[in-house]
Design an enzyme around this catalytic site. Structure first.
Site, PDB file in Angstrom:
ATOM      1  N   THR A 283       0.855  -1.198   0.000  1.00  0.00           N
ATOM      2  CA  THR A 283       0.000   0.000   0.000  1.00  0.00           C
ATOM      3  C   THR A 283       0.878   1.230   0.000  1.00  0.00           C
ATOM      4  O   THR A 283       2.075   1.157   0.256  1.00  0.00           O
ATOM      5  CB  THR A 283      -0.850   0.096   1.285  1.00  0.00           C
ATOM      6  OG1 THR A 283       0.016   0.370   2.401  1.00  0.00           O
ATOM      7  CG2 THR A 283      -1.637  -1.166   1.516  1.00  0.00           C
ATOM      8  N   ASP A 284       0.282   2.356  -0.242  1.00  0.00           N
ATOM      9  CA  ASP A 284       0.981   3.608   0.008  1.00  0.00           C
ATOM     10  C   ASP A 284       0.905   3.868   1.524  1.00  0.00           C
ATOM     11  O   ASP A 284       0.222   3.164   2.282  1.00  0.00           O
ATOM     12  CB  ASP A 284       0.379   4.758  -0.813  1.00  0.00           C
ATOM     13  CG  ASP A 284       1.387   5.892  -0.984  1.00  0.00           C
ATOM     14  OD1 ASP A 284       2.403   5.924  -0.253  1.00  0.00           O
ATOM     15  OD2 ASP A 284       1.184   6.765  -1.863  1.00  0.00           O
ATOM     16  N   TYR A 285       1.602   4.887   1.930  1.00  0.00           N
ATOM     17  CA  TYR A 285       1.798   5.267   3.330  1.00  0.00           C
ATOM     18  C   TYR A 285       0.457   5.440   4.077  1.00  0.00           C
ATOM     19  O   TYR A 285      -0.308   6.361   3.751  1.00  0.00           O
ATOM     20  CB  TYR A 285       2.541   6.594   3.300  1.00  0.00           C
ATOM     21  CG  TYR A 285       3.269   7.037   4.522  1.00  0.00           C
ATOM     22  CD1 TYR A 285       4.653   6.964   4.580  1.00  0.00           C
ATOM     23  CD2 TYR A 285       2.591   7.595   5.605  1.00  0.00           C
ATOM     24  CE1 TYR A 285       5.342   7.425   5.696  1.00  0.00           C
ATOM     25  CE2 TYR A 285       3.278   8.052   6.710  1.00  0.00           C
ATOM     26  CZ  TYR A 285       4.647   7.969   6.750  1.00  0.00           C
ATOM     27  OH  TYR A 285       5.326   8.429   7.848  1.00  0.00           O
ATOM     28  N   ALA A 287      -2.217   3.957   3.742  1.00  0.00           N
ATOM     29  CA  ALA A 287      -3.400   3.954   2.868  1.00  0.00           C
ATOM     30  C   ALA A 287      -4.495   3.032   3.394  1.00  0.00           C
ATOM     31  O   ALA A 287      -5.678   3.267   3.131  1.00  0.00           O
ATOM     32  CB  ALA A 287      -3.010   3.571   1.439  1.00  0.00           C
TER      33      ALA A 287
END
Ligand code: BGC
Length: 761
Positions: A283-285, A287
């Site tokens: 995932t992104d940070y 997310a």
């Protein structure tokens, strides 16, 4: 080249990275045995990606990292560097965790590591594929020497809205150009063997459509037809995967009602089933946690949703770590789903050779030898010079003569920290030369350089504070603006030429740096007006992380060199170009609008049912604006040279062809100027009649050609039926027989055209 079809080289690389046959069975056997020994908690631990104790790229500082490593609760760490630190963390896993599973170490190595190259939008402006691949290679060599084995790059989000600050991190607006670049970056990072000590695992991001955020506001919603997605926005991600990228990062945004990080259609149906992606999805940070704010449930619910959608690794938020076991016990996720995610994490580690030697990336000698070495800096200087785009050069103000005095005036003149540009988290800001110091270093004592701040970055102190974060401060002069300008004029008095170093600071673009006003800030415009009034030749050296609106500047300033943010060697590279050692060859990878109201703007638009008549800028009941022309200030693909390139007549070897055949398109290019130089010859196509509406032009190929002054060369392109394919209404990738136009030229506007036909078989 067809962007959605693998070339033979990409296929070869993909197969070596993707381990087939015996190698694959060996990996499977190893991982099966290991997973057989793992508890559910240990499996979930592998899905946990944390920061290494500092909040470099966001606001979270992961806690209890040491103990969690020992307890097998951490699979990866990012934003940690240096062989010493990484060895220490790896030792905790290898010596103290029950199963001694090595940690994977990630980092945002976006446009270089310690040797910083131009921001990605600038690199895209080079249109130089071998060069771009080399920059990624050097970034991998340096980062891998410093203990890192995974980079969160390439970022391939198409963006057509310059308000979005992250347009700086991608390759601009075009599907084809971005796809070509994505491929080069992946090959540069990963080479042909991820297990080598000097390669990094690439991570294509942000999957997907992050660059289409509504109103250019970061993290905002995207809502898009499948037709547009498939034809325009998805191909660059696919190109990166075809080149072998072994990981994918989900994006923050909502896609047609389901945020990417919880989007099963995107992460499983499309990515795994249709595209057969066999690597790691991270995932992104935070997310996963952000799905709560999106309105999808509490942490336990959103973590389960995300895992089930197809996410393998949870960046920073620890939702997986803290809730998945409970969800499993309650029957909300299955062991099979946890196993799937765990397997992808372990496979990435296996491919990187970490099970064989967990310390293979930790070698102090290599770090000393490789990082920042002279040949890397040479490449950075070359890349920077090639990324600059000459937007205007009236009366041949440029190149300058290496003599006399040059006044370098403006808030960007004396700030080394702003030269690397946004997303250069490993740059040595203290050591980076400012524009003035870089120019002095390049020019020696041939030219006298004087300089002055001239104006604050912006008159709004609060805006300046927000625009100069992460150590990228620019000093403010709190005296009245007129006093500061007067002082700058005094300094410039004896100068033969004024170089106005103006534009954005590096943190005015990048993440969470969306803007609604894309003019050069007011304070700097006033300074520019005063400099022009001196009557001396003025060259605007424009720093920008995005297309700015330069309507006023285009009207009033004789020479404009757009230098983006050029990285470590910016100052020297600017001197190279200003004084003619390097002939500018950059071409815009994104359209420059006349004003913000034209956004989003891109060349490959549809015709509409009421297009403007040829040469018109307003007609009643036509698709246009009352107050501004439809066309941009500077078109896609545009950029001047000190030389002059003439195009001979466009030739086609035939005007009809069928599937399995090809058409050869050629043009004679001559350099009729006084400088050797490079030109990017661009080929666009239009499908005149189709079952769905098609863009008025689409880039299908280009060649960057070097010609000595006076030299001529026949430039030839081949068009095949494959080049004419697109996704139709049923999302089948097809071509449709009928009439086409081909356009060739030095930018999308200044082209010659010819007709041809794809015949029914
Ligand atoms: C960004 C990503 C980046 C990640 C890790 C996020 O805020 O959107 O591009 O890779 O942080 O630093």
């Amino acid at each position: 080249m067809n962007i959605l079809k693998s070339t033979s080289l990409a296929v070869l690389i993909f197969s070596t990275l993707n381990l087939f046959g015996q190698e694959k069975s060996k990996m499977d056997a190893f991982i099966n045995e290991l997973m057989g020994k793992m508890t559910v908690e240990e499996k979930i631990g592998q899905l946990n990606l944390v920061t290494g104790g500092e909040a470099t790229t966001g606001s979270v500082v992961s806690s209890n990292v040491e103990n969690n490593i020992k307890a097998g609760k951490i699979g990866g760490i990012f934003s940690m560097s240096s062989p010493e630190k990484i060895r220490k963390a790896q030792e905790l896993a290898i010596k103290h965790s029950r199963l001694k599973i090595p940690i994977i170490f990630g980092m945002d190595v976006i446009h270089g590591y310690k040797t910083v190259f131009p921001i990605p939008l600038g690199l895209a402006a080079t249109w130089d594929m071998p060069l771009i691949q080399q920059t990624a290679r050097v970034a991998a060599v340096e980062a891998a020497a410093d203990g890192i084995n995974w980079t969160f790059s390439p970022m391939v989000d198409i963006s057509r809205d310059a308000r979005w600050g992250r347009i700086s991190e991608g390759s601009g607006e075009d599907t084809y150009l971005s796809s070509r670049i994505a491929r080069e970056m992946v090959i540069g990072y990963q080479g042909d063997d991820l297990g080598k000590y000097n390669t990094l695992m690439a991570c294509v991001k942000h999957f997907a459509l992050y660059g289409a955020a509504e109103a250019g506001r970061d993290y905002h919603t995207t809502d898009m037809s499948l037709h547009r997605m498939y034809n325009e926005y998805l191909p660059p991600y696919k190109a990166a995967l075809d080149a072998g990228a072994m990981s994918v990062m989900t994006s923050f945004n909502d896609i047609n009602g389901v945020p990417a990080t919880a989007n099963k259609w995107l992460l499983t149906d499309l990515l795994r089933k249709d595209w057969k992606f066999d690597g790691l999805v991270v995932t992104d940070y935070t997310a996963v946690n952000e799905l709560i704010e999106h309105g999808l449930g509490d942490l336990q619910q959103v973590s389960a949703l995300s895992l089930k959608a197809g996410v393998d690794m949870d960046m920073v938020g620890e939702g997986f770590l803290t809730t998945l076991k409970k969800s499993m016990d309650e029957g909300k996720v299955s062991l099979t789903e946890i196993d799937r995610a765990c397997r992808y994490v372990l496979e990435a580690k296996y491919r990187l050779g970490l099970f064989e030697d967990p310390f293979r990336y930790c070698n102090e000698d290599r770090a000393k030898k490789e990082i920042g070495k002279a040949e890397h800096l040479r490449l950075a200087r070359e890349a920077a010079g090639k990324s600059f785009v000459l937007l205007k050069n009236e009366g041949q103000v440029l190149p300058l003569k290496k003599q006399g005095t040059v006044a370098v005036i403006g808030p960007l003149a004396n700030t080394g920290a702003n030269m690397p540009g946004t997303w250069s988290v490993s740059a040595d800001l203290q050591k980076t030369l400012s524009l003035v110091d870089g120019m002095k270093a390049a020019l020696g004592n041939k030219v006298k350089i004087v300089s002055h701040l001239g104006a604050n970055l912006t008159s709004d102190a609060k805006l300046q504070e927000r625009s100069t974060m992460f150590g990228r401060t620019i000093p403010r002069d709190e005296r009245p603006a007129e006093t500061v300008i007067q002082e700058a004029l005094e300094v410039s008095k004896g100068a033969d030429v004024i170089v106005a170093a103006l534009g954005e600071s590096s943190e005015m673009s990048g993440e969470s740096s969306s803007r609604t006003d894309l003019n050069i800030p007011d304070s700097q415009r006033k300074l520019l007006e005063a400099l022009l009034k001196t009557g001396k030749p003025v060259v605007l050296v424009l720093f920008a992380g995005r297309p700015l609106t330069l309507t006023w500047e285009d009207e009033h300033v004789p020479a404009i060199l757009n230098v983006w943010f050029g990285g470590t060697e910016t100052g020297k590279a600017v001197a190279d170009v200003l004084f003619g050692d390097v002939n500018p060859s950059g071409k815009l990878p994104a359209t420059f609008p006349r004003n913000v109201g034209q956004l989003p703007i891109y060349y490959s638009q549809k015709n509409t049912g009421r297009p403007l008549g040829e040469g018109q800028w307003f007609q009643k009941f036509r698709s246009n604006y009352l107050d501004v022309a439809n066309d941009p200030l500077y078109p896609f693909g545009y950029g001047l040279s000190y030389s002059k390139f003439d195009y001979g007549k466009l030739q086609l070897d035939k005007d009809k062809f069928a599937k399995g055949e090809e058409i050869r398109v050629s043009v004679e290019l001559s350099n009729s100027g006084n400088f050797d130089g490079e030109e990017v010859v661009q080929l666009y196509v239009r499908d005149m009649v189709g079952s769905v509406t098609r863009p008025i032009k689409e880039l299908k190929n280009f060649q960057k050609v070097f010609l000595k002054k006076g030299e001529k060369k026949k430039i030839e392109f081949v068009i095949t039926e494959e080049d004419l394919r697109f996704y139709n209404q049923s999302l089948e990738f097809v071509s449709e027989p009928g009439a086409f136009k081909v356009f060739v030229g030095g930018n999308v506007r200044d082209v010659q055209e010819a007709d041809f036909e794809l015949m029914e078989r």
